[in-house]
Design a protein around this motif. Structure first.
Motif, PDB file in Angstrom:
ATOM      1  N   SER A 102     -37.104 -23.253  14.807  1.00  0.00           N
ATOM      2  CA  SER A 102     -38.315 -23.922  15.276  1.00  0.00           C
ATOM      3  C   SER A 102     -38.183 -25.437  15.295  1.00  0.00           C
ATOM      4  CB  SER A 102     -39.512 -23.536  14.414  1.00  0.00           C
ATOM      5  OG  SER A 102     -39.748 -22.163  14.547  1.00  0.00           O
ATOM      6  N   GLU A 103     -37.447 -25.970  14.338  1.00  0.00           N
ATOM      7  CA  GLU A 103     -37.219 -27.412  14.354  1.00  0.00           C
ATOM      8  C   GLU A 103     -36.375 -27.801  15.566  1.00  0.00           C
ATOM      9  OE1 GLU A 103     -36.722 -28.656   9.864  1.00  0.00           O
ATOM     10  OE2 GLU A 103     -36.064 -26.588  10.247  1.00  0.00           O
ATOM     11  N   GLU A 104     -35.400 -26.969  15.893  1.00  0.00           N
ATOM     12  CA  GLU A 104     -34.597 -27.226  17.091  1.00  0.00           C
ATOM     13  C   GLU A 104     -35.453 -27.078  18.352  1.00  0.00           C
ATOM     14  OE1 GLU A 104     -30.568 -25.599  17.252  1.00  0.00           O
ATOM     15  OE2 GLU A 104     -30.783 -25.057  15.139  1.00  0.00           O
ATOM     16  N   VAL A 105     -36.315 -26.064  18.368  1.00  0.00           N
ATOM     17  CA  VAL A 105     -37.211 -25.861  19.509  1.00  0.00           C
ATOM     18  C   VAL A 105     -38.118 -27.078  19.683  1.00  0.00           C
ATOM     19  CG1 VAL A 105     -39.170 -24.491  20.368  1.00  0.00           C
ATOM     20  CG2 VAL A 105     -37.160 -23.344  19.416  1.00  0.00           C
ATOM     21  N   ALA A 106     -38.697 -27.565  18.585  1.00  0.00           N
ATOM     22  CA  ALA A 106     -39.605 -28.718  18.656  1.00  0.00           C
ATOM     23  C   ALA A 106     -38.876 -29.971  19.140  1.00  0.00           C
ATOM     24  CB  ALA A 106     -40.248 -28.957  17.299  1.00  0.00           C
TER      25      ALA A 106
END
Length: 194
Positions: A102-106
């Motif tokens: 999710s951090e990569e997605v954000a």
């Protein structure tokens, strides 16, 4: 309220069915031409509409990423600006990368509000949800409220995990991953982590 489900494999159709049963309008997209998934959608999620990714996302109030992680880089980041995005993806095999998915997605989908949830539940255990506890993590209070409401409406018991970085606690290798946990087990685990 319209939900866009990106992914027509195992997880996507199940989430589409749950959303349809809860009264949501659902668009579902796979990779490529929607005609390729129309029969799958008609059979596995009757009532959902097979669309291109851009069309499904454009009108959606909430977008669910239920695609294989290796396909994520092919998405066009600008498509998601201003959207609330549920990241239901996992690194396979589990990653030693310091950031959760999710951090990569954000980082990639700038302008979207990303919430990590549903990735830790096996697709065959999602239906019926039956009040099963699911963790969710994110940074934006409005996005968290929207996702909690969605999770409740489709039959889950949403348990707040904290900021988006806490979504790593839902990924492969965590004691919460793939386990039919109750709310008190989530809450006990979170206390142990703090």
């Amino acid at each position: 309220m319209k939900i866009a489900v990106l992914g027509a494999g195992h997880v996507g159709p199940v989430l589409a069915r749950l959303a349809l049963a809860a009264g949501y309008e659902v668009g579902i997209a796979g990779s490529g031409d929607p005609a390729r998934i129309e029969m799958i959608v008609d059979f596995l999620a009757p009532g959902a509409v097979a669309q291109t990714t851009a069309d499904a996302v454009q009108d959606a109030d909430l977008v669910v990423l239920a695609i294989p992680w290796h396909r994520f880089p092919a998405l066009s980041p600008g498509t998601f600006a201003g959207k609330v995005v549920i990241d239901a993806m996992n690194h396979w095999p589990p990653s030693e990368h310091p950031l959760g998915t999710s951090e990569e997605v954000a980082q990639r989908l700038t302008g979207a509000q990303v919430v990590k949830t549903l990735n830790h539940v096996a697709y065959q255990d999602m239906e019926p949800a039956g009040g099963r506890a699911v963790g969710f993590a994110g940074n934006d209070p409005d996005a968290l409220r929207a996702v909690a409401e969605f999770l409740e409406r489709i039959g889950f018991d949403p348990v707040p995990m904290g900021p988006l970085a806490a979504g790593r606690l839902l990924e492969p290798g965590s004691p919460l991953f793939g386990v039919a946990a109750h709310r008190h087990e989530f809450e006990t685990f979170l206390k142990e982590q703090s």
